[in-house]
Design a protein around this motif. Structure first.
Motif, mmCIF file in Angstrom:
data_model
loop_
_atom_site.group_PDB
_atom_site.id
_atom_site.type_symbol
_atom_site.label_atom_id
_atom_site.label_comp_id
_atom_site.label_asym_id
_atom_site.label_seq_id
_atom_site.Cartn_x
_atom_site.Cartn_y
_atom_site.Cartn_z
ATOM 1 N N ILE A 5 44.137 53.361 44.285
ATOM 2 C CA ILE A 5 43.907 52.294 44.921
ATOM 3 C C ILE A 5 43.575 50.887 44.045
ATOM 4 O O ILE A 5 42.712 50.901 43.175
ATOM 5 C CB ILE A 5 42.297 52.297 45.644
ATOM 6 N N TYR A 7 42.438 47.327 43.866
ATOM 7 C CA TYR A 7 41.323 46.553 44.714
ATOM 8 C C TYR A 7 41.056 45.326 44.007
ATOM 9 O O TYR A 7 40.668 45.268 42.892
ATOM 10 C CB TYR A 7 40.095 47.411 45.024
ATOM 11 N N PHE A 20 36.888 49.698 50.199
ATOM 12 C CA PHE A 20 37.123 50.222 48.892
ATOM 13 C C PHE A 20 36.248 51.563 48.800
ATOM 14 O O PHE A 20 37.001 52.860 48.540
ATOM 15 C CB PHE A 20 36.955 49.240 47.900
ATOM 16 N N THR A 36 41.527 54.452 40.516
ATOM 17 C CA THR A 36 41.241 52.873 40.975
ATOM 18 C C THR A 36 41.594 52.051 39.843
ATOM 19 O O THR A 36 41.653 52.114 38.742
ATOM 20 C CB THR A 36 39.992 52.552 41.415
ATOM 21 N N ASP A 38 39.968 48.440 39.654
ATOM 22 C CA ASP A 38 38.933 47.223 40.264
ATOM 23 C C ASP A 38 39.080 46.045 39.296
ATOM 24 O O ASP A 38 38.515 45.869 38.538
ATOM 25 C CB ASP A 38 37.605 47.680 40.334
ATOM 26 N N GLN A 97 43.971 46.854 48.514
ATOM 27 C CA GLN A 97 42.703 46.601 49.213
ATOM 28 C C GLN A 97 42.238 45.336 48.642
ATOM 29 O O GLN A 97 41.798 45.047 47.765
ATOM 30 C CB GLN A 97 41.787 47.442 48.982
#
Ligand SMILES: Cc1cc2nc3c(=O)[nH]c(=O)nc-3n(C[C@H](O)[C@H](O)[C@H](O)COP(=O)(O)OP(=O)(O)OC[C@H]3O[C@@H](n4cnc5c(N)ncnc54)[C@H](O)[C@@H]3O)c2cc1C
Length: 122
Positions: A5, A7, A20, A36, A38, A97
């Motif tokens: 992911i 994000y 998220f 992830t 981030d 995201q």
């Protein structure tokens, strides 16, 4: 399944932040592996350039895609880019995201795409 992911949002308590965290929780509960990126938390540099690489193919004229081909052949992406490419190579599913900003990705996420989707490797 391996899920990455990617994000970006500057506020963890935003709707995007909530989605998220919920996505991570849902995938993990269902037995999937999650990694992830981030980008706000990482303070990811969205500006592309020679610093994407630890070696030079053509010192006279910078053409990113040719430098990417060279780095793919010689294993000379910068450590920051190499780490992100490795996550992509690991993943079966990639989720982006982000809040829609001016009909597209916010700058930090756009820069991640520009720098990490490297020709010859991804
Ligand atoms: C520079 C800029 C450019 C933009 N360009 C566009 C554009 O081109 N097109 C467009 O359509 N929009 C655009 N927007 C608007 C932006 O995409 C929306 O405001 C988007 O919702 C922002 O996401 P957020 O995560 O910040 O939402 P938030 O502001 O955090 O939340 C949005 C709504 O969801 C609710 N909410 C928050 N958390 C939850 C939760 N956990 N569960 C349920 N509801 C929740 C909030 O109460 C609020 O009503 C732009 C905004 C900016 C700042």
């Amino acid at each position: 399944m391996n899920v990455l992911i990617v994000y970006w949002h500057p506020e963890p308590n935003s709707f995007n932040g909530a989605m998220f965290r919920r996505a991570i929780e849902s995938f993990e509960t269902a037995g999937h592996e999650v990694k992830t990126s981030d980008l706000h938390e990482m303070n990811f540099n969205p500006v592309s350039g020679r610093h994407n690489f630890s070696d030079v193919n053509d010192a006279e004229f910078f053409k990113q895609q040719l430098e990417e081909m060279h780095a793919s052949e010689t294993g000379t992406f910068s450590s920051e880019i190499e780490a992100e490419i490795k996550k992509l190579e690991w993943s079966d599913l990639v989720i982006f995201q982000f809040p829609l900003w001016w009909f597209g990705m916010p700058a930090m996420l756009k820069g991640w795409v520009d720098r990490v989707f490297a020709m010859g490797r991804v």
